[in-house]
Design a protein around this motif. Sequence first.
Motif, PDB file in Angstrom:
ATOM      1  N   TRP A 170       0.796  -1.211   0.000  1.00  8.71           N
ATOM      2  CA  TRP A 170       0.000   0.000   0.000  1.00  8.71           C
ATOM      3  C   TRP A 170       0.835   1.271   0.000  1.00  8.71           C
ATOM      4  O   TRP A 170       0.514   2.256  -0.648  1.00  8.71           O
ATOM      5  N   ALA A 206       1.914   1.925  -3.308  1.00  8.80           N
ATOM      6  CA  ALA A 206       0.795   2.381  -4.143  1.00  8.80           C
ATOM      7  C   ALA A 206       0.577   3.871  -3.967  1.00  8.80           C
ATOM      8  O   ALA A 206       0.390   4.612  -4.935  1.00  8.80           O
ATOM      9  N   LEU A 250       3.166   5.675  -5.714  1.00  9.09           N
ATOM     10  CA  LEU A 250       2.936   5.627  -7.157  1.00  9.09           C
ATOM     11  C   LEU A 250       1.940   6.692  -7.575  1.00  9.09           C
ATOM     12  O   LEU A 250       2.120   7.391  -8.576  1.00  9.09           O
ATOM     13  N   GLY A 251       0.864   6.804  -6.752  1.00  8.15           N
ATOM     14  CA  GLY A 251      -0.127   7.817  -7.076  1.00  8.15           C
ATOM     15  C   GLY A 251       0.464   9.209  -7.063  1.00  8.15           C
ATOM     16  O   GLY A 251       0.248  10.023  -7.963  1.00  8.15           O
ATOM     17  N   ALA A 296       2.596   9.744 -10.029  1.00  5.63           N
ATOM     18  CA  ALA A 296       1.803   9.943 -11.246  1.00  5.63           C
ATOM     19  C   ALA A 296       1.340  11.382 -11.337  1.00  5.63           C
ATOM     20  O   ALA A 296       1.416  12.012 -12.390  1.00  5.63           O
ATOM     21  N   MET A 297       0.885  11.904 -10.201  1.00  2.00           N
ATOM     22  CA  MET A 297       0.396  13.275 -10.223  1.00  2.00           C
ATOM     23  C   MET A 297       1.498  14.243 -10.610  1.00  2.00           C
ATOM     24  O   MET A 297       1.325  15.129 -11.424  1.00  2.00           O
ATOM     25  N   ILE A 298       2.647  14.056 -10.009  1.00  2.31           N
ATOM     26  CA  ILE A 298       3.713  15.041 -10.233  1.00  2.31           C
ATOM     27  C   ILE A 298       4.242  14.931 -11.652  1.00  2.31           C
ATOM     28  O   ILE A 298       4.294  15.914 -12.387  1.00  2.31           O
ATOM     29  N   GLY A 328       3.015  13.303 -14.282  1.00  8.49           N
ATOM     30  CA  GLY A 328       2.003  13.538 -15.302  1.00  8.49           C
ATOM     31  C   GLY A 328       1.662  15.006 -15.403  1.00  8.49           C
ATOM     32  O   GLY A 328       1.536  15.565 -16.486  1.00  8.49           O
ATOM     33  N   GLY A 329       1.527  15.655 -14.233  1.00  7.10           N
ATOM     34  CA  GLY A 329       1.190  17.060 -14.262  1.00  7.10           C
ATOM     35  C   GLY A 329       2.250  17.884 -14.950  1.00  7.10           C
ATOM     36  O   GLY A 329       1.966  18.898 -15.579  1.00  7.10           O
ATOM     37  N   PHE A 348      -7.672   6.022  -7.329  1.00  7.48           N
ATOM     38  CA  PHE A 348      -6.373   5.555  -6.856  1.00  7.48           C
ATOM     39  C   PHE A 348      -5.572   6.730  -6.373  1.00  7.48           C
ATOM     40  O   PHE A 348      -5.579   7.777  -7.012  1.00  7.48           O
ATOM     41  N   PRO A 349      -4.760   6.668  -5.349  1.00  9.37           N
ATOM     42  CA  PRO A 349      -4.575   5.510  -4.485  1.00  9.37           C
ATOM     43  C   PRO A 349      -5.495   5.448  -3.276  1.00  9.37           C
ATOM     44  O   PRO A 349      -5.161   4.837  -2.292  1.00  9.37           O
ATOM     45  N   LEU A 395      -7.882   1.602  -2.321  1.00  9.00           N
ATOM     46  CA  LEU A 395      -7.361   0.293  -1.966  1.00  9.00           C
ATOM     47  C   LEU A 395      -8.316  -0.447  -1.054  1.00  9.00           C
ATOM     48  O   LEU A 395      -8.188  -1.651  -0.875  1.00  9.00           O
ATOM     49  N   LYS A 422      -4.417  19.804 -14.273  1.00  2.00           N
ATOM     50  CA  LYS A 422      -3.347  19.114 -14.993  1.00  2.00           C
ATOM     51  C   LYS A 422      -2.762  17.992 -14.146  1.00  2.00           C
ATOM     52  O   LYS A 422      -2.336  16.979 -14.670  1.00  2.00           O
ATOM     53  N   MET A 423      -2.730  18.194 -12.837  1.00  2.00           N
ATOM     54  CA  MET A 423      -2.155  17.155 -12.001  1.00  2.00           C
ATOM     55  C   MET A 423      -3.138  16.022 -11.751  1.00  2.00           C
ATOM     56  O   MET A 423      -2.742  14.880 -11.584  1.00  2.00           O
ATOM     57  N   LEU A 424      -4.399  16.359 -11.711  1.00  2.00           N
ATOM     58  CA  LEU A 424      -5.376  15.320 -11.400  1.00  2.00           C
ATOM     59  C   LEU A 424      -5.621  14.394 -12.573  1.00  2.00           C
ATOM     60  O   LEU A 424      -6.026  13.247 -12.402  1.00  2.00           O
ATOM     61  N   PRO A 465      -3.594  12.812 -14.820  1.00  2.00           N
ATOM     62  CA  PRO A 465      -2.910  11.513 -14.870  1.00  2.00           C
ATOM     63  C   PRO A 465      -3.329  10.592 -13.738  1.00  2.00           C
ATOM     64  O   PRO A 465      -3.344   9.370 -13.899  1.00  2.00           O
ATOM     65  N   LEU A 466      -3.688  11.184 -12.600  1.00  2.00           N
ATOM     66  CA  LEU A 466      -4.154  10.354 -11.489  1.00  2.00           C
ATOM     67  C   LEU A 466      -5.435   9.626 -11.883  1.00  2.00           C
ATOM     68  O   LEU A 466      -5.595   8.419 -11.631  1.00  2.00           O
ATOM     69  N   LEU A 474      -4.566   6.933 -14.368  1.00  2.00           N
ATOM     70  CA  LEU A 474      -3.933   5.784 -13.707  1.00  2.00           C
ATOM     71  C   LEU A 474      -4.974   4.970 -12.968  1.00  2.00           C
ATOM     72  O   LEU A 474      -4.983   3.733 -13.028  1.00  2.00           O
TER      73      LEU A 474
END
Lengths: 626, 485
Positions: free
Chosen positions: A608, A611, A614-615, A618-620, A622-623, B219-220, B223, B267-269, B271-272, B275
Amino acid sequence: MISIGAMIILAVVLALITRVFLMKHKLLSWVLFSAYTAFSVFVLLKLYGNWNYFETMNLSYLVGRINMRPGFLNKPLGWFFSFFVMAMSFLNSFFSMGFSKSSHSRNIVPHWLMILAASLTVFFTKDWLLFIIGWETLGWASFFIIMGGKQKKYKDSMSYYFFSLVSGMLLIAAVWMIGIKFRTLNIHTTTRSMIILAKNTPWQAFPTLLMLTLSFLIKSGAYPFHIWAPRAHKSAPADFSPFISGIMIKFGIFGLLLYVIPIVSKGYAGYSIFGMPVFAWVFSWLGIITSAIATVLAFSENDAKRLMAYSSVANAGYIITAIFLGTALGIKGGLLHAFNHMIFKAVIFMTIAAVVYRTGETDMNKMGGLAYKMPITFMTFLLGIIAAAGIAPMNGFVSKWMIYQALLGQKHYFMTVAMFFASTGAFLYLYRALHAIFLGQIREVHEREVKEVPFLMQIPMWIGMILMFGLGVFPGYLLRPMMPLMKTFGSSISESLNVVQGSVGSLNTLFSTVIFILGVVIAAAIFFLSAKTHKTPMMDNYTSGEDPEEWNVTPNKYQFSYGFYEPITKMFSWALKRSVDKAYFKASYILKIIGREINMIFTDHNNWGYAALLGLLAMIIGGLFL
Amino acid sequence: MNTYLTLLIILPVFAAFLMYFFRKADNWVNIAIMSFVTLFGTVSSLVMLFSQGMEVVALGGWKPPYGIVLVGDQLSLIFVALIYLIAYLIAQFGGIERTKTNDHKSGALFMLLTAAAAGMILTGDLFNFFVFMELAAISSYVLIAKGGCRSSYTGALKYIFTGGLASMLMLLGIGILYNTTGTLNIAHLMVRIGLVGDSLRWLALGLVLCGILLKMEVFPFNLWVPESYKGAPAGMKIVLGSILSTVGGYALIRLYPILIQNPGLIKMLLPLALLSLILAELAAYREKHINRLLGYSSAGQMALVMLAILFGGRIGIYAAIFIVIAHAMAKAVLFFVGAHFKESTGSSMWESYRGLSKISPIGAALFTIAALSLTGIPGMMGFWGKLSMIGAGLASAKYFSIAIILIITIVEGVYFLRISGTLYQSTESDVKAKASYLLIPAVILVLIIVLVGFWPGCISKIINGGVSAAERSSEYAKLVLDYLL
C-alpha cells in the motif's frame, strides 16, 4: 409506402416478441422471420429507383452542441446492401426452418432480427450517430448468436467481440473528430467537406481517414485483423454461418465504399505512386496480402467451416484491392464480387450446414463419399466452389475477371500476379474440400444413416444454383440494376445482358457458356462412346490393388485427402511459423499477467505504501508532462 | 415547499430512532418504516426536481454565510432523487440477511446513512458536508462489518483506516480554507477563493480533495474498495456502489467552479484519474470473484466521471452527470442480480454461474443489459454518457486520454461480456433459482436504463439544468447569498 423507420422498429418489436414468448417454438420463430424478410424485400423493391426518398423521425437527440434528428436516405449503395441482406436472410430462413429440427440448433431468430434492424439502420442512415448505434448493435447481437453455437469456452466469440469493439471505438473516435471539425454529423455533408479537405490539406484528413479505414477493415477481416474470422465462423451455429460469412463480412466494405473510397478516389492530394494515392495503394496491397495469407492458411485446414472462413477472408481481400483502385471498373468489379460472393458463399455454407445436419460433423477428415447420399447438396457445393474459384460459367468468374481487368488496366502487374496466385490456390483448397466431404470413401456409419436433407432445406440450394449459373451466363441481370449505383461512383456505362466491358477487352458470357457446354457435350460423347467402363471398388483405386489390411488401414480409416496439401504446407512453413495469431495470443497473455499483478496491488497490504507513492508520482510527473 | 428539503434529511434520522423504538416488533415493521421514508424522499425530490424550483433553506433562520444553508438546485435535486430511489429499492427488496429476526440495528444505520448522504448533497456548507460525510462513513463501517465473512472485517478495517486518514486530511484542508477566507459556505467560498494565496490554495484544495477522492474510489484512495465490496452484506454493497460513490461524484461536480480556477490542479489530477482508470479496469479483467470485480468496475467508472469533469466544459459536466446516474442504476442492477445468483448457486465466483440463463433467464438478461449499459453500448443509458465524454475529451484536445479511455472501454467490454457469455453457455447443472424477489428492483431500474437509452431526451432537459447549475458559480453564489436577503 412503408417507411424504413417502421421496418426497423418492426424488426426490434418482433425480436422482443420472439425472445420473450417464442424461444421454445423454433419453427414458428423462423416462419415469422421468413415473413418479415419477405416483407422487407417487397418494401425494398418498391423503393428501388426512388433515389430522392428521405424520411425524418420526430425525435431529436442533443449530442454535445450538435442537435440532430435521425433520418433515413434511400441511396443505391445502401439499397443494394440492404436488399442482399434481406434476400439472403429470406433464403436462409427456409433452410433454418428445416435445420431447427436438429437437436443442436438454438433459436437465434431474436438476435438475427436485431441484426437486420441494425443493418437497415447502418445502410440507410442519414447521420453518423445512427450509424454508430447500428454498428455497435451488430457487434453484440452477433456475439450472442455466435455464443449459441458449439464451443467449450467462450473464447471464439470473445475474440470476435474484441475486434468488433475495437472497430466500434475507432469509429466513435473518428466520427467525433469529424463532428468537431465540420460541426455536423450528416454523412453526405461530411463526405463532401472531407473531400475538399483532402484535396487541400491531406494531412489534416489523414488521421480520421485512417481510423475509419482501419475500423472498416477490421470488420472485413483484413490482415492483420483476420484472426476472428475462422474462429467465429467455426463456432457460429451452422445455419448462421452463411449469414456471417457471406453477408456480415461485407459491412466493412459498405463503410469503405460509403465514406473512404469517395474521398480517396476523388482527389486525395497526397503523394501518388503508380498513378494511385499512396493511401489507396497501401490498402490495395493489404487486400492482396490478405488473400495470399488466407489462401496459405487454408491449405492446412481440416475443418470445413474454417476453410470456408479463410476463403471468405481471401475474397474480402480481393474486394478490398479492387475498390481501393478507385477506378470505376475497380469499384464495379469489387461490388459485383461482393454481391456474387454473398450468394455463393452463403450457398456453400448452407451445404456445409446440411452436412452438419445429417452427420453432426465439420471435420473433413471424418467425412467422405457423401455425394451419392446427398446428391443435391453435392451439386450445390460443386457449383458453389466453381463460382468461388472464379471459373466460368458461374457468377464468380465474371466479377473476378473484372477485378483482373481493373488491375491490368491500371498496369498493376505485380498485384495481378499475386492475385492469380491466391486465386489458383483457392481452387486447390476448394477442390480438396469437395473431395474430402463428398467424394472418395464413405464411412460405414454415414452409409447407414445419411440421406439427403428435407426439401424445405433444399429450396435455397436450388435457388442458389439457379442464381449462380444464371448470373454467370447473364451478368447483366445484376449489372443493369447496379447502374444507378455505379452512377454515384462516376460511371455511366450502360450494361448489356451478357457482354461485360473490361479495360483491355470485353467478355461475352453467353458465348463462353456455350463453349463450356459444348465442351461438356464433347467430353460426355467421348465418355459414352468409348470402351465400356469397368467398375472397381474405391479402395482398389486408392490402394492400387494392394490389401490395406496389411497396413492396419480399413475403409473406414482411409480418407484419401488426408494431409493432401502437406507438401504445399511444408513449402510455406517459413511463413506459417510467424503468425499474427501467436502475436495476439502473446499480447493477451501479457495482459493477463498485468491484470494479476495489479490485482495484487489491491490485495497485498505490504504494497500500500508503494501504491500511495505511485499515485503521488503519477500526479507530479504527469502534471509536469501531460 | 420550504420544509421538504429539511425533511429529506431529518425524516430518515427520525425513522432510525423510530425503528429502535419498535425493536421488539416483527421485521415487516422495520421494512415498512424504511420503505415509507425512502419512498417519500424519492417522490418529493422528484416532484421538486420536475417543477424546476430552486429552494434554499437557511437552517435555524441564520442567514448565510453565517448559518448553514440547504440548497436544492437542479444539480442537488437530481442526485438526491437518485440516491433516494436506490435507497428505496434496497429498503423494500434488499432484505436477504434479515429474515425473521428484527434487525433494527442495520435498519437504523441504513437510515442514518441515507440521511447523511442526502445531507451531503443538499448542504451548502463545507463543514456541514464534512460532518455528514463522517456520519455516513461511520454508519458504513459498521454496516460493512456486518457481512458475516472474514472479508467484512478486513474490508471495514481498511475502510476505517483509509477513511479516517482521508477525513483528517480533509478537515485540515477545510481548516485552512476557513482560516484564509473566513467562510465555510460553499457559495461564499466560490466567490472568495481568490483571497487565498496560490500555494496555500493548492494545499487546501488538495487536502479537501483527498476526502472527496476517497469517496470516489480514485487511486490511491481506492485500496479499500475490493475487500469492502466483497465483504459487505448485499444491501450495503449497493449502497457503496450506487449511493456513496454517487455522492463523491456530486461533490466533485459541485466543486468544479472552484477547480477550474486552478488549471494546474486539473493538470495534475488528470494523470491520477487515468492511472486509476487503467489500474481499476485491468484489475477487474483478471478478477474471478464477482463482487470484487464489480467493486473495481465501480472505481473505474468513477475515474471516468472524474475524467469527464476534468475535461470540462458543458459537455464534460453533462457527461459526468449522465455517467454517474447510469452507473448508479446499472451497478445497483448488477449487485441485485449478483446477490440473486449467489443465493441460487451458493458461490460468488462468476465462473460457477455457467448456464444460469436456463434457470434464471430474466436474471441473465438483466445482468447483460446492465453490463452493456456500463460498457456504453447504444440502446442503454450508458451509451449517451460515454459518447458525450468522448466528445468532451476531443473538444478539449486531450487525445491521449481519449485513446486510453477507448482502449479501457474495450477491456471493460471484454470482461463484462465474458461473464454474460458464461451465463448463456449450456450446462447440465440443476440449481434452483432462489431469492427471485431480488430481481424486481433490477427490472425497474433496467426499464429506466433502456427507456433513457432509446430516448435520452426525457431526462436530458433536467440534466442540462443540472449542468447549468454546476457551471455558473456566480449564479449559484447569487442564489444562495441573495436568496434570503
